[in-house]
Design a protein around this motif. Structure first.
Motif, PDB file in Angstrom:
ATOM      1  N   ALA A  21       0.835  -1.207   0.000  1.00 37.50           N
ATOM      2  CA  ALA A  21       0.000   0.000   0.000  1.00 37.50           C
ATOM      3  C   ALA A  21       0.866   1.252   0.000  1.00 37.50           C
ATOM      4  O   ALA A  21       0.554   2.235  -0.678  1.00 37.50           O
ATOM      5  N   ALA A  22       1.971   1.224   0.753  1.00 28.67           N
ATOM      6  CA  ALA A  22       2.864   2.376   0.797  1.00 28.67           C
ATOM      7  C   ALA A  22       3.523   2.608  -0.559  1.00 28.67           C
ATOM      8  O   ALA A  22       3.607   3.750  -1.028  1.00 28.67           O
ATOM      9  N   LEU A  23       3.975   1.546  -1.201  1.00 26.49           N
ATOM     10  CA  LEU A  23       4.580   1.694  -2.528  1.00 26.49           C
ATOM     11  C   LEU A  23       3.587   2.276  -3.523  1.00 26.49           C
ATOM     12  O   LEU A  23       3.912   3.171  -4.301  1.00 26.49           O
ATOM     13  N   PHE A  24       2.358   1.786  -3.473  1.00 27.68           N
ATOM     14  CA  PHE A  24       1.316   2.312  -4.346  1.00 27.68           C
ATOM     15  C   PHE A  24       1.049   3.779  -4.009  1.00 27.68           C
ATOM     16  O   PHE A  24       0.953   4.622  -4.904  1.00 27.68           O
ATOM     17  N   GLY A  25       0.942   4.071  -2.718  1.00 24.89           N
ATOM     18  CA  GLY A  25       0.677   5.440  -2.290  1.00 24.89           C
ATOM     19  C   GLY A  25       1.769   6.407  -2.714  1.00 24.89           C
ATOM     20  O   GLY A  25       1.478   7.534  -3.129  1.00 24.89           O
ATOM     21  N   LEU A  26       3.013   5.984  -2.620  1.00 26.83           N
ATOM     22  CA  LEU A  26       4.117   6.850  -3.026  1.00 26.83           C
ATOM     23  C   LEU A  26       4.080   7.139  -4.528  1.00 26.83           C
ATOM     24  O   LEU A  26       4.435   8.237  -4.959  1.00 26.83           O
ATOM     25  N   LYS A  27       3.642   6.170  -5.300  1.00 29.55           N
ATOM     26  CA  LYS A  27       3.537   6.396  -6.744  1.00 29.55           C
ATOM     27  C   LYS A  27       2.418   7.379  -7.087  1.00 29.55           C
ATOM     28  O   LYS A  27       2.440   8.005  -8.143  1.00 29.55           O
ATOM     29  N   GLN A  28       1.445   7.506  -6.191  1.00 31.61           N
ATOM     30  CA  GLN A  28       0.305   8.387  -6.430  1.00 31.61           C
ATOM     31  C   GLN A  28       0.560   9.825  -5.983  1.00 31.61           C
ATOM     32  O   GLN A  28      -0.208  10.727  -6.329  1.00 31.61           O
ATOM     33  N   VAL A  29       1.626  10.061  -5.225  1.00 25.59           N
ATOM     34  CA  VAL A  29       1.896  11.391  -4.704  1.00 25.59           C
ATOM     35  C   VAL A  29       2.156  12.364  -5.845  1.00 25.59           C
ATOM     36  O   VAL A  29       2.966  12.090  -6.733  1.00 25.59           O
ATOM     37  N   ARG A  30       1.454  13.484  -5.793  1.00 22.53           N
ATOM     38  CA  ARG A  30       1.649  14.569  -6.749  1.00 22.53           C
ATOM     39  C   ARG A  30       1.509  15.877  -6.002  1.00 22.53           C
ATOM     40  O   ARG A  30       0.467  16.159  -5.416  1.00 22.53           O
ATOM     41  N   GLY A  31       2.565  16.668  -6.011  1.00 16.09           N
ATOM     42  CA  GLY A  31       2.509  17.994  -5.414  1.00 16.09           C
ATOM     43  C   GLY A  31       2.122  18.984  -6.482  1.00 16.09           C
ATOM     44  O   GLY A  31       2.644  18.953  -7.596  1.00 16.09           O
ATOM     45  N   ARG A  32       1.196  19.858  -6.148  1.00 13.91           N
ATOM     46  CA  ARG A  32       0.719  20.842  -7.121  1.00 13.91           C
ATOM     47  C   ARG A  32       0.737  22.227  -6.490  1.00 13.91           C
ATOM     48  O   ARG A  32       0.488  22.377  -5.302  1.00 13.91           O
ATOM     49  N   PHE A  33       1.006  23.218  -7.349  1.00 11.21           N
ATOM     50  CA  PHE A  33       0.953  24.597  -6.878  1.00 11.21           C
ATOM     51  C   PHE A  33       0.688  25.504  -8.063  1.00 11.21           C
ATOM     52  O   PHE A  33       1.249  25.331  -9.140  1.00 11.21           O
ATOM     53  N   THR A  34      -0.184  26.486  -7.832  1.00 11.39           N
ATOM     54  CA  THR A  34      -0.451  27.542  -8.804  1.00 11.39           C
ATOM     55  C   THR A  34      -0.218  28.870  -8.108  1.00 11.39           C
ATOM     56  O   THR A  34      -0.725  29.090  -7.001  1.00 11.39           O
ATOM     57  N   SER A  35       0.544  29.748  -8.756  1.00  9.11           N
ATOM     58  CA  SER A  35       0.818  31.053  -8.162  1.00  9.11           C
ATOM     59  C   SER A  35      -0.490  31.824  -7.990  1.00  9.11           C
ATOM     60  O   SER A  35      -1.465  31.588  -8.713  1.00  9.11           O
ATOM     61  N   ASP A  36      -0.510  32.719  -7.015  1.00 11.80           N
ATOM     62  CA  ASP A  36      -1.726  33.488  -6.723  1.00 11.80           C
ATOM     63  C   ASP A  36      -2.247  34.239  -7.938  1.00 11.80           C
ATOM     64  O   ASP A  36      -3.455  34.374  -8.116  1.00 11.80           O
ATOM     65  N   ASP A  37      -1.333  34.706  -8.777  1.00 17.25           N
ATOM     66  CA  ASP A  37      -1.745  35.450  -9.963  1.00 17.25           C
ATOM     67  C   ASP A  37      -2.099  34.536 -11.136  1.00 17.25           C
ATOM     68  O   ASP A  37      -2.515  34.996 -12.187  1.00 17.25           O
ATOM     69  N   GLY A  38      -1.932  33.216 -10.944  1.00 14.70           N
ATOM     70  CA  GLY A  38      -2.283  32.253 -11.988  1.00 14.70           C
ATOM     71  C   GLY A  38      -1.299  32.179 -13.137  1.00 14.70           C
ATOM     72  O   GLY A  38      -1.552  31.486 -14.129  1.00 14.70           O
ATOM     73  N   LEU A  39      -0.170  32.855 -13.013  1.00 13.62           N
ATOM     74  CA  LEU A  39       0.802  32.847 -14.104  1.00 13.62           C
ATOM     75  C   LEU A  39       1.482  31.496 -14.281  1.00 13.62           C
ATOM     76  O   LEU A  39       1.769  31.079 -15.401  1.00 13.62           O
ATOM     77  N   VAL A  40       1.741  30.811 -13.177  1.00 10.29           N
ATOM     78  CA  VAL A  40       2.500  29.562 -13.225  1.00 10.29           C
ATOM     79  C   VAL A  40       1.776  28.487 -12.435  1.00 10.29           C
ATOM     80  O   VAL A  40       1.361  28.715 -11.297  1.00 10.29           O
ATOM     81  N   SER A  41       1.632  27.318 -13.051  1.00 17.74           N
ATOM     82  CA  SER A  41       1.113  26.137 -12.359  1.00 17.74           C
ATOM     83  C   SER A  41       2.107  25.012 -12.589  1.00 17.74           C
ATOM     84  O   SER A  41       2.565  24.803 -13.718  1.00 17.74           O
ATOM     85  N   VAL A  42       2.439  24.308 -11.504  1.00 19.52           N
ATOM     86  CA  VAL A  42       3.390  23.208 -11.618  1.00 19.52           C
ATOM     87  C   VAL A  42       2.851  21.977 -10.914  1.00 19.52           C
ATOM     88  O   VAL A  42       1.999  22.066 -10.031  1.00 19.52           O
ATOM     89  N   GLU A  43       3.375  20.848 -11.331  1.00 17.83           N
ATOM     90  CA  GLU A  43       3.081  19.570 -10.675  1.00 17.83           C
ATOM     91  C   GLU A  43       4.389  18.802 -10.596  1.00 17.83           C
ATOM     92  O   GLU A  43       5.150  18.754 -11.565  1.00 17.83           O
ATOM     93  N   VAL A  44       4.647  18.222  -9.419  1.00 15.04           N
ATOM     94  CA  VAL A  44       5.854  17.429  -9.214  1.00 15.04           C
ATOM     95  C   VAL A  44       5.458  16.047  -8.720  1.00 15.04           C
ATOM     96  O   VAL A  44       4.376  15.857  -8.171  1.00 15.04           O
ATOM     97  N   ASP A  45       6.356  15.078  -8.911  1.00 17.72           N
ATOM     98  CA  ASP A  45       6.098  13.726  -8.422  1.00 17.72           C
ATOM     99  C   ASP A  45       6.578  13.600  -6.981  1.00 17.72           C
ATOM    100  O   ASP A  45       6.968  14.583  -6.356  1.00 17.72           O
ATOM    101  N   SER A  46       6.546  12.380  -6.453  1.00 13.70           N
ATOM    102  CA  SER A  46       6.891  12.172  -5.039  1.00 13.70           C
ATOM    103  C   SER A  46       8.346  12.500  -4.736  1.00 13.70           C
ATOM    104  O   SER A  46       8.696  12.742  -3.585  1.00 13.70           O
ATOM    105  N   ASP A  47       9.188  12.537  -5.751  1.00 11.52           N
ATOM    106  CA  ASP A  47      10.597  12.900  -5.554  1.00 11.52           C
ATOM    107  C   ASP A  47      10.839  14.389  -5.733  1.00 11.52           C
ATOM    108  O   ASP A  47      11.967  14.854  -5.601  1.00 11.52           O
ATOM    109  N   GLY A  48       9.785  15.138  -6.079  1.00  8.76           N
ATOM    110  CA  GLY A  48       9.928  16.563  -6.319  1.00  8.76           C
ATOM    111  C   GLY A  48      10.337  16.898  -7.739  1.00  8.76           C
ATOM    112  O   GLY A  48      10.636  18.062  -8.045  1.00  8.76           O
ATOM    113  N   ALA A  49      10.358  15.903  -8.631  1.00 13.64           N
ATOM    114  CA  ALA A  49      10.726  16.147 -10.025  1.00 13.64           C
ATOM    115  C   ALA A  49       9.544  16.767 -10.769  1.00 13.64           C
ATOM    116  O   ALA A  49       8.397  16.309 -10.643  1.00 13.64           O
ATOM    117  N   LEU A  50       9.812  17.786 -11.530  1.00 12.69           N
ATOM    118  CA  LEU A  50       8.781  18.484 -12.292  1.00 12.69           C
ATOM    119  C   LEU A  50       8.189  17.564 -13.355  1.00 12.69           C
ATOM    120  O   LEU A  50       8.917  16.988 -14.160  1.00 12.69           O
TER     121      LEU A  50
END
Length: 110
Positions: A21-50
């Protein structure tokens, strides 16, 4: 099998399931962020890679240096989000490896 052996097999099975379950969960991790002004949106994987970058068309009105800094900052924020998610997965895994209470077999009081 004896009751003790059955309990041991059950514990091992639970730990294996927790690991899977942990291995599966780690593969599902996605960090997301959009700047307040909406200019930039990014998504990274569980390792922080863009893995995804979206720029609003209005970003062309800013200097390349400013856009670069905004992208880096957004990536840092997304990586922080991914790290939080990853920590939750690991905490759940760790709880599966807490030893049974003293004086018990497979978590059952004797």
């Amino acid at each position: 099998m004896s009751a003790e052996m059955d309990a041991l097999v059950a514990q091992a099975t639970e730990k294996l399931e927790a690991l899977e379950a942990a291995l599966f969960g780690l593969k599902q991790v996605r960090g997301r962020f959009t700047s307040d002004d909406g200019l930039v949106s990014v998504e990274v994987d569980s390792d922080g890679a863009l893995i995804d970058l979206a720029l609003a068309e209005s970003v062309s009105g800013h200097t390349p240096a400013d856009v670069g800094q905004l992208i880096i900052w957004a990536c840092q924020q997304a990586a922080t989000d991914a790290g939080r998610q990853r920590s939750e997965v690991v905490a759940t895994l760790n709880s599966a490896f807490v030893p049974p209470a003293a004086g018990s077999v497979a978590g059952r009081a004797e």
